[in-house]
Motif scaffolding. Structure first.
Motif, PDB file in Angstrom:
ATOM      1  N   LEU A 396       0.762  -1.257  -0.008  1.00 58.00           N
ATOM      2  CA  LEU A 396      -0.029   0.140   0.013  1.00 58.00           C
ATOM      3  C   LEU A 396       0.688   1.194   0.036  1.00 58.00           C
ATOM      4  N   VAL A 397       1.968   1.349   0.540  1.00 56.65           N
ATOM      5  CA  VAL A 397       2.953   2.391   0.584  1.00 56.65           C
ATOM      6  C   VAL A 397       3.408   2.643  -0.746  1.00 56.65           C
ATOM      7  N   LEU A 398       3.906   1.586  -1.474  1.00 57.88           N
ATOM      8  CA  LEU A 398       4.232   1.722  -2.921  1.00 57.88           C
ATOM      9  C   LEU A 398       2.999   2.411  -3.753  1.00 57.88           C
ATOM     10  N   LEU A 399       1.697   1.815  -3.489  1.00 58.96           N
ATOM     11  CA  LEU A 399       0.668   2.409  -4.198  1.00 58.96           C
ATOM     12  C   LEU A 399       0.317   3.822  -4.281  1.00 58.96           C
ATOM     13  N   MET A 400       0.343   4.270  -2.745  1.00 60.83           N
ATOM     14  CA  MET A 400       0.456   5.662  -2.128  1.00 60.83           C
ATOM     15  C   MET A 400       1.404   6.442  -3.008  1.00 60.83           C
ATOM     16  N   PHE A 401       2.377   5.908  -3.082  1.00 63.39           N
ATOM     17  CA  PHE A 401       3.629   6.827  -3.550  1.00 63.39           C
ATOM     18  C   PHE A 401       3.450   7.028  -5.029  1.00 63.39           C
ATOM     19  N   ALA A 402       3.357   5.774  -5.751  1.00 62.43           N
ATOM     20  CA  ALA A 402       2.807   6.009  -7.028  1.00 62.43           C
ATOM     21  C   ALA A 402       1.718   6.832  -7.301  1.00 62.43           C
ATOM     22  N   GLY A 403       0.491   6.533  -6.701  1.00 58.94           N
ATOM     23  CA  GLY A 403      -0.637   7.406  -7.022  1.00 58.94           C
ATOM     24  C   GLY A 403      -0.330   9.042  -6.916  1.00 58.94           C
ATOM     25  N   ARG A 404       0.506   9.346  -6.052  1.00 58.86           N
ATOM     26  CA  ARG A 404       0.783  10.725  -5.579  1.00 58.86           C
ATOM     27  C   ARG A 404       1.841  11.394  -6.596  1.00 58.86           C
ATOM     28  N   ILE A 405       2.648  10.760  -7.374  1.00 56.65           N
ATOM     29  CA  ILE A 405       3.732  11.528  -8.127  1.00 56.65           C
ATOM     30  C   ILE A 405       3.071  11.224  -9.615  1.00 56.65           C
ATOM     31  N   GLY A 406       2.290  10.021  -9.597  1.00 52.57           N
ATOM     32  CA  GLY A 406       1.677  10.001 -10.877  1.00 52.57           C
ATOM     33  C   GLY A 406       2.276   8.689 -11.870  1.00 52.57           C
ATOM     34  N   PRO A 407       1.422   7.759 -12.326  1.00 53.98           N
ATOM     35  CA  PRO A 407       2.137   6.723 -12.997  1.00 53.98           C
ATOM     36  C   PRO A 407       3.012   7.058 -14.303  1.00 53.98           C
ATOM     37  N   LEU A 408       2.707   8.040 -14.707  1.00 52.61           N
ATOM     38  CA  LEU A 408       3.258   8.402 -16.090  1.00 52.61           C
ATOM     39  C   LEU A 408       4.566   8.962 -15.713  1.00 52.61           C
TER      40      LEU A 408
END
Length: 433
Positions: A396-408
């Motif tokens: 979930l930590v990785l998901l939150m981080f990726a979701g904040r900075i943007g997948p692209l």
């Protein structure tokens, strides 16, 4: 650089929350709890493995509040502001970094944009804090100091779409209070619209014909999704004795509107999410995945991405060779960006859901809700976050981080460099569908 900046903020926050001073017990927090909370705060998500009000001390809560503010404004925005204040000038590299974080469309106005962002954020938070503090002190007989603290904390958390609360049950105790619900909802919507949209609306709010494509899509879809969400939640939870059932008619509408607003990546809740019906959870998944406006404090794939894909689909169904929004043509590169973000996001959510289902005993609807909430930096939960194993929390930590900075943005950072072809291959069409 943006990825490194957010990672550094998470690392600093984890270190500070790992200090004995950060907990009420005076003992060091578990590393997973400190990392999870710091990431959730920097990524303005709101998911927590431990209760914010009872577990963290005043120092710990202050750290969380600062991380929320830093994450909401953007690490690169703050860095650019400090550069302006110290040197009174911006180099080309600094302008590009600030442009990437603030989504400014030209390099010449980055300095002014950053200043307006900070001023607008602080003024908005101050106004919300005054309203909430007054309400807490007058309607709930809270001491002024406690009312002020709760008002400021919830104002910063709401405007930055973070969803952190000093209350163990979030805002369930205020489900029938329109002053608190509507004030928090207004802060969430304002912060989630996106700074470019807000600035454009302040200039041309009486002349919609001058709005840019981004503003038109953002405003239209925001109003539409808020209305649809309110209707869906009202119908789905109307007779649910554990959520809307005990409320009267106006209170049901208030609770439904609040739920619709919070699924736009805010994370507060005025009813028990775990008691909602499956159809409400599914509707929440959709709203959380879409998220709010670009260049704001909201998460998700953004309403502009969703809107562009809708226009691409509409143009394809009509047999048009160009994608038009109003009187403007959308370039192919913009369409590819929207498609890439959507597909990367779907892949991330599907993969994470599969992994969590493999390591936890929870149902699909509950796990999917948790995953979408984390990736969309929403912060809503059915109550399983604290019971997840450490491996699941790290995911979930990785998901939150990726979701904040943007997948692209993440994909671009990993790609290291652009590769431009110096030739074109022969064209050949294939069967689709």
């Amino acid at each position: 650089m943006i990825t490194i900046g957010f990672a550094a903020a998470v690392a600093v926050g984890t270190g500070l929350l790992s200090l004995p001073l950060a907990t009420r017990s005076g003992q060091r927090a578990e590393l997973v709890d400190a990392l999870f909370t710091a990431t959730s705060a920097v990524c303005v998500t709101g998911l927590v493995t431990v209760d914010t009000g009872s577990y963290w001390s005043g120092f710990g809560q202050a750290v969380i509040l600062l991380l929320i503010q830093a994450g909401g404004l953007g690490i690169m925005t703050l860095a650019t502001l400090f550069t302006v204040l110290l040197s009174r000038r911006l180099g080309l590299r600094a302008r590009f970094l600030a442009q990437a974080e603030t989504k400014s469309l030209t390099l010449t106005d980055v300095r002014g944009v950053v200043r307006r962002i900070v001023l607008f954020s602080l003024v908005s938070e101050a106004v919300v804090a005054v309203v909430l503090t007054t309400r807490f002190a007058t309607a709930y007989d809270a001491p002024f100091g406690a009312a002020l603290y709760d008002g400021v904390f919830h104002a910063v958390s709401a405007f930055n779409n973070a969803g952190f609360s000093t209350n163990a049950d979030s805002l369930i105790g205020h489900v029938t209070d329109p002053w608190i619900n509507l004030t928090v909802a207004a802060a969430v919507i304002l912060g989630g619209l996106g700074f470019p949209v807000v600035f454009e609306l302040t200039r041309y709010w009486r002349r919609p014909e001058l709005w840019s494509v981004m503003t038109r899509i953002t405003v239209t879809l925001t109003v539409t999704l808020l209305a649809l969400g309110t209707i869906v939640f009202t119908l789905a939870e109307f007779s649910n004795p554990r959520t809307f059932g005990p409320l009267d008619g106006p209170e049901k509408l208030l609770a439904a509107f609040f739920a619709s607003t919070m699924t736009r990546t805010a994370g507060f809740n005025s009813v028990d999410i775990g008691a909602m019906r499956p159809e409400s959870l599914l509707a929440s998944d959709v709203l959380m995945f879409i998220g709010g406006g670009s260049a704001g404090t909201a998460g998700g794939i953004k309403v502009t991405t969703f809107g562009l894909l809708a226009f691409v689909l509409w143009s394809e169904m009509r047999g048009e060779t160009q994608v038009n929004v109003g009187h403007r043509r959308i370039p192919p590169s913009n369409q590819r960006q929207a498609l890439a973000i959507a597909l990367l996001s779907v892949g991330a959510v599907a993969t994470a859901t599969f992994l969590l289902l493999a390591v936890t005993p929870h149902r699909l609807d509950v796990v999917l809700f948790e995953v979408v909430s984390a990736f969309g930096t929403v912060g809503l939960s059915t109550g399983i976050t604290g019971s997840l194993p450490p491996g699941a929390n790290l995911l979930l930590v990785l998901l939150m981080f990726a979701g904040r900075i943007g997948p692209l943005t993440l994909a671009s950072a990993l790609a290291l460099r652009d590769r431009n072809r110096r030739f074109e291959l022969p064209e050949e069409r294939t069967i689709v569908g």
